[in-house]
Design an enzyme around this catalytic site. Structure first.
Site, PDB file in Angstrom:
ATOM      1  NE  ARG A   1     123.983  38.294  14.502  1.00  0.00           N
ATOM      2  CZ  ARG A   1     124.282  39.458  15.073  1.00  0.00           C
ATOM      3  NH1 ARG A   1     125.483  39.637  15.627  1.00  0.00           N
ATOM      4  NH2 ARG A   1     123.402  40.440  15.105  1.00  0.00           N
TER       5      ARG A   1
ATOM      6  CE  LYS B   1     123.280  39.172  10.886  1.00  0.00           C
ATOM      7  NZ  LYS B   1     121.830  39.269  10.605  1.00  0.00           N
TER       8      LYS B   1
ATOM      9  CG  HIS C   1     119.772  32.541  15.084  1.00  0.00           C
ATOM     10  ND1 HIS C   1     120.998  33.162  15.009  1.00  0.00           N
ATOM     11  CD2 HIS C   1     118.852  33.540  14.978  1.00  0.00           C
ATOM     12  CE1 HIS C   1     120.835  34.465  14.842  1.00  0.00           C
ATOM     13  NE2 HIS C   1     119.539  34.719  14.820  1.00  0.00           N
TER      14      HIS C   1
ATOM     15  NE  ARG D   1     121.465  36.581  17.682  1.00  0.00           N
ATOM     16  CZ  ARG D   1     122.221  37.623  18.052  1.00  0.00           C
ATOM     17  NH1 ARG D   1     123.216  37.435  18.895  1.00  0.00           N
ATOM     18  NH2 ARG D   1     121.990  38.830  17.581  1.00  0.00           N
TER      19      ARG D   1
ATOM     20  CG  HIS E   1     119.432  43.000  17.663  1.00  0.00           C
ATOM     21  ND1 HIS E   1     118.344  42.571  18.405  1.00  0.00           N
ATOM     22  CD2 HIS E   1     119.869  41.902  16.993  1.00  0.00           C
ATOM     23  CE1 HIS E   1     118.132  41.284  18.179  1.00  0.00           C
ATOM     24  NE2 HIS E   1     119.046  40.862  17.330  1.00  0.00           N
TER      25      HIS E   1
ATOM     26  CE1 TYR F   1     114.615  36.850  20.493  1.00  0.00           C
ATOM     27  CE2 TYR F   1     115.553  39.038  20.213  1.00  0.00           C
ATOM     28  CZ  TYR F   1     115.526  37.692  19.897  1.00  0.00           C
ATOM     29  OH  TYR F   1     116.400  37.188  18.974  1.00  0.00           O
TER      30      TYR F   1
END
Length: 420
Positions: free
Chosen positions: A246, A270, A366, A369, A392, A401
């Site tokens: 990110r 995150k 992004h 990414r 994630h 994806y």
């Protein structure tokens, strides 16, 4: 509720909530700013529409606020983010005794529609990463003495504008290689590309002509700052695609975050979660050149007093230890003035290099990414590995994806199969 709490202003409540997110929960600056904004909007709705105090907040008022957001045209994704922020806010209000109990648990937002992310093809990714041409290393006598004047920080005129002779900046972001104008681009002295097909005097002078088109008396030396920016940009693009970072993770990297021997990068994502991600060989080589040849040049700008460096973001909340650790002197990636490179500059340089590579669509960090993850799935990587790669928390997030890969296959078949 105490008398002191009863007399709190909305701004004081929001400030305390933001400090909680920053200092106690370690949320990112972006999350703190977004949740602060949502909490302030909710409190304003209570005062101005519902005509109630924060202590009287109930689920009906929450639904009224969310409904008002929908009436202004907010989409399902925006409403879902607003609902998530409101639930976090009401949980904190109840935990701190500002409301009798948590009423946010019953708040529901519309389901988000499935949106497949935009990704680059293998050929487009290759064109983007291979399009950065760095100048040869300058001779020792060419390196300016400390304090010598150099180009301004990563800034730029709007796309399509033609810089005047001597102009050195581009639209709010990082410079691009000088003289690298393709696809109708304009190369400036910092290397930024716009779209009108002309080069500034700073570029043409480097190729044997002076400003105005007159022959230069002698070839100009390689600008060490310009070369350092090229090395930095190459390392940024390679790392974004190689490791699927990110943009917030990339600009937060400090010296020592890359393990050259192991070929990995340690990032904090995150929720303040740390992960170790592999780094490809081309990215490692670009990083090595940046750290040894480019970064010392831009770091010298700070030593020469060329500006006050600051960490990315300007949110009002918090002075947490994690944020204080992001001092510019420890930053892996630097701007031209020697401060930590900001996320806006990274977004600008990615889009500019994409335009230079002939990619018509808008490209963001992004996008790289998403592209990295999609190419991994198409190459046979299992979803659990891709989940760890991206950081994630839920495998369901990573499953998008597989749909991207399937859609790309369907599109290929429809275009190539005679009976599709």
């Amino acid at each position: 509720m105490s008398t002191e709490r009863a007399t709190e202003t909305d701004e004081q409540i929001v400030d305390a909530f933001a400090a909680h997110l920053d200092l106690e929960r370690g949320r990112s600056e972006h999350t703190v700013r977004a949740y602060r904004r949502e909490a302030a909007a909710l409190l304003a709705h209570l005062r101005e529409v519902e005509r109630i105090a924060p202590a009287e907040l109930d689920v009906t008022a929450l639904r009224s606020w969310l409904g008002a957001r929908a009436e202004t045209g907010a989409g399902a994704s925006t409403l879902a983010r607003s609902a998530a922020a409101a639930r976090t806010f009401t949980t904190w209000l109840a935990a701190t005794g500002r409301i009798p109990h948590d009423v946010g648990g019953r708040l529901r937002a519309p389901r988000r529609g499935r949106h497949l992310p935009t990704v680059l093809t293998d050929e487009q990714a290759g064109a983007l990463l291979d399009g950065i041409v760095t100048e040869p290393a300058p001779r020792r006598s060419d390196v300016p003495a400390p304090g010598a004047d150099t180009d301004s920080e990563d800034a730029a005129p709007a796309r399509g504008g033609t810089p005047t002779p001597g102009s050195t900046s581009t639209q709010g972001g990082a410079p691009m290689p000088a003289g690298a104008a393709t696809q109708g681009g304009t190369a400036t002295r910092d290397g930024a590309v716009t779209r009108d097909g002309t080069a500034t005097a700073g570029d043409t002078a480097g190729e044997g002509t002076a400003a105005g088109g007159a022959p230069a008396e002698e070839p100009s030396a390689v600008d060490p700052v310009q070369r350092a920016v090229q090395l930095r940009d190459a390392a940024v693009l390679e790392l974004l695609y190689s490791s699927g970072l990110r943009v917030s993770e990339l600009v937060a990297l400090d010296l020592g975050g890359i393990d050259m021997a192991q070929g990995t990068v340690r990032v904090r994502g995150k929720g303040d979660k740390e992960r170790i991600v592999p780094v490809g060989v081309p990215a490692l080589e670009a990083l090595r050149r940046w750290e040894t040849e480019g970064r010392p040049v831009l770091a010298g700008a700070t030593a020469a007093g060329r500006g006050t460096a600051q960490a990315p973001g300007n949110g009002r909340a918090g002075t947490s230890a994690a944020r204080r650790a992001k001092a510019p002197g420890r930053a892996l990636f630097l701007g031209v003035r020697g401060g930590r490179l900001g996320d806006r500059a990274v977004r600008t340089l990615v889009d500019r290099y994409a335009a230079r590579a002939g990619i018509a669509r808008h490209v963001t960090p992004h996008t790289l990414r998403h592209s990295a993850a999609t190419h991994l799935v198409e190459g046979g990587a299992d979803l659990r590995s891709v989940q760890d790669f991206l950081g994630h928390s839920s495998l369901a997030t990573t499953q998008i994806y597989t749909h991207v890969s399937a859609e790309r296959l369907r599109s290929t078949v429809e275009q190539a199969h005679p009976r599709a």
